[in-house]
Design a protein around this motif. Structure first.
Motif, PDB file in Angstrom:
ATOM      1  N   CYS A 199     -10.241  -1.977   0.314  1.00 58.39           N
ATOM      2  CA  CYS A 199     -10.011  -3.338  -0.203  1.00 58.39           C
ATOM      3  C   CYS A 199      -9.039  -4.102   0.693  1.00 58.39           C
ATOM      4  CB  CYS A 199      -9.411  -3.290  -1.606  1.00 58.39           C
ATOM      5  SG  CYS A 199     -10.601  -2.968  -2.894  1.00 58.39           S
TER       6      CYS A 199
ATOM      7  N   THR B  92      -8.234  -3.534   3.867  1.00 58.11           N
ATOM      8  CA  THR B  92      -8.560  -3.642   5.289  1.00 58.11           C
ATOM      9  C   THR B  92      -9.828  -4.442   5.563  1.00 58.11           C
ATOM     10  OG1 THR B  92      -9.732  -1.520   5.218  1.00 58.11           O
ATOM     11  CG2 THR B  92      -7.412  -1.480   5.873  1.00 58.11           C
ATOM     12  N   THR B  93     -10.614  -4.738   4.552  1.00 52.80           N
ATOM     13  CA  THR B  93     -11.839  -5.508   4.739  1.00 52.80           C
ATOM     14  C   THR B  93     -11.534  -6.991   4.558  1.00 52.80           C
ATOM     15  OG1 THR B  93     -13.114  -3.680   3.821  1.00 52.80           O
ATOM     16  CG2 THR B  93     -14.217  -5.816   3.974  1.00 52.80           C
ATOM     17  N   PRO B  94     -11.677  -7.791   5.620  1.00 52.36           N
ATOM     18  CA  PRO B  94     -11.397  -9.221   5.486  1.00 52.36           C
ATOM     19  C   PRO B  94     -12.340  -9.877   4.480  1.00 52.36           C
ATOM     20  CG  PRO B  94     -11.633  -8.607   7.805  1.00 52.36           C
ATOM     21  CD  PRO B  94     -12.057  -7.433   6.975  1.00 52.36           C
ATOM     22  N   GLY B  95     -11.781 -10.695   3.614  1.00 52.75           N
ATOM     23  CA  GLY B  95     -12.569 -11.422   2.641  1.00 52.75           C
ATOM     24  C   GLY B  95     -13.021 -10.609   1.441  1.00 52.75           C
ATOM     25  N   SER B  96     -12.489  -9.394   1.269  1.00 54.24           N
ATOM     26  CA  SER B  96     -12.903  -8.594   0.115  1.00 54.24           C
ATOM     27  C   SER B  96     -12.352  -9.201  -1.167  1.00 54.24           C
ATOM     28  CB  SER B  96     -12.418  -7.146   0.265  1.00 54.24           C
ATOM     29  OG  SER B  96     -11.030  -7.088   0.135  1.00 54.24           O
TER      30      SER B  96
ATOM     31  N   GLY C 142      -9.020  -7.284  -2.351  1.00 55.35           N
ATOM     32  CA  GLY C 142      -7.873  -7.183  -1.459  1.00 55.35           C
ATOM     33  C   GLY C 142      -6.651  -7.943  -1.936  1.00 55.35           C
ATOM     34  N   GLN C 143      -6.823  -9.213  -2.288  1.00 53.25           N
ATOM     35  CA  GLN C 143      -5.690 -10.024  -2.733  1.00 53.25           C
ATOM     36  C   GLN C 143      -5.141  -9.511  -4.060  1.00 53.25           C
ATOM     37  OE1 GLN C 143      -4.376 -12.654  -0.821  1.00 53.25           O
ATOM     38  NE2 GLN C 143      -2.688 -12.472  -2.257  1.00 53.25           N
TER      39      GLN C 143
ATOM     40  N   SER D 252       0.304 -11.903   2.877  1.00 48.76           N
ATOM     41  CA  SER D 252      -0.782 -11.465   3.748  1.00 48.76           C
ATOM     42  C   SER D 252      -0.906  -9.955   3.652  1.00 48.76           C
ATOM     43  CB  SER D 252      -0.523 -11.889   5.200  1.00 48.76           C
ATOM     44  OG  SER D 252       0.628 -11.240   5.698  1.00 48.76           O
ATOM     45  N   TYR D 253      -2.039  -9.440   4.106  1.00 49.40           N
ATOM     46  CA  TYR D 253      -2.294  -8.005   4.096  1.00 49.40           C
ATOM     47  C   TYR D 253      -3.362  -7.703   5.121  1.00 49.40           C
ATOM     48  CZ  TYR D 253      -6.310  -9.370   1.269  1.00 49.40           C
ATOM     49  OH  TYR D 253      -7.450  -9.970   0.828  1.00 49.40           O
ATOM     50  N   GLY D 254      -3.478  -6.444   5.486  1.00 46.53           N
ATOM     51  CA  GLY D 254      -4.504  -6.017   6.435  1.00 46.53           C
ATOM     52  C   GLY D 254      -4.040  -4.797   7.199  1.00 46.53           C
TER      53      GLY D 254
END
Length: 113
Positions: A55, A57-61, A64-65, A82-84
């Motif tokens: 969640c 590491t996948t951009p736009g998941s 994730g937020q 931010s995260y990643g």
């Protein structure tokens, strides 16, 4: 050595004045404001065992937020900024090894207050 009551009062008023000046703003009346924007970045292992690495590491998941916000709230912050996947220069490189694959690199979550 004997001190008078007036000496003690003078010391007490001087100390109180310094404390008031430390808590007051530049005009001496309004309270000083705390920094309005505080950020802290956390590095998490990509294989933490909770299964949220995908969640984060996948951009736009879609998750994730939500996961990043939950992490920040658990740490006492308001939300995630931010995260990643952490860049190689964001974590220690004290031991010379080949650069790990992106799936093995730590996850970065930056929280804000």
């Amino acid at each position: 050595m004997r001190r008078t009551a007036a000496g003690f009062l003078a010391i007490a008023f001087a100390t109180a004045g310094l404390a008031h000046a430390a808590l007051a703003g530049s005009d001496g009346e309004t309270p000083a404001k705390a920094p309005s924007h505080v950020e802290k970045t956390f590095l998490l292992p990509s294989s933490d065992g909770y299964g949220v690495g995908e969640c984060l590491t996948t951009p736009g998941s879609s998750c994730g937020q939500v996961v990043a916000n939950a992490w920040c709230e658990a740490q006492g912050y308001a939300a995630a900024n931010s995260y990643g996947v952490a860049a190689a220069d964001e974590y220690t490189g004290a031991i010379s090894q080949p650069t790990p694959a992106p799936t093995e690199r730590p996850i970065r979550i930056t929280c804000q207050d």
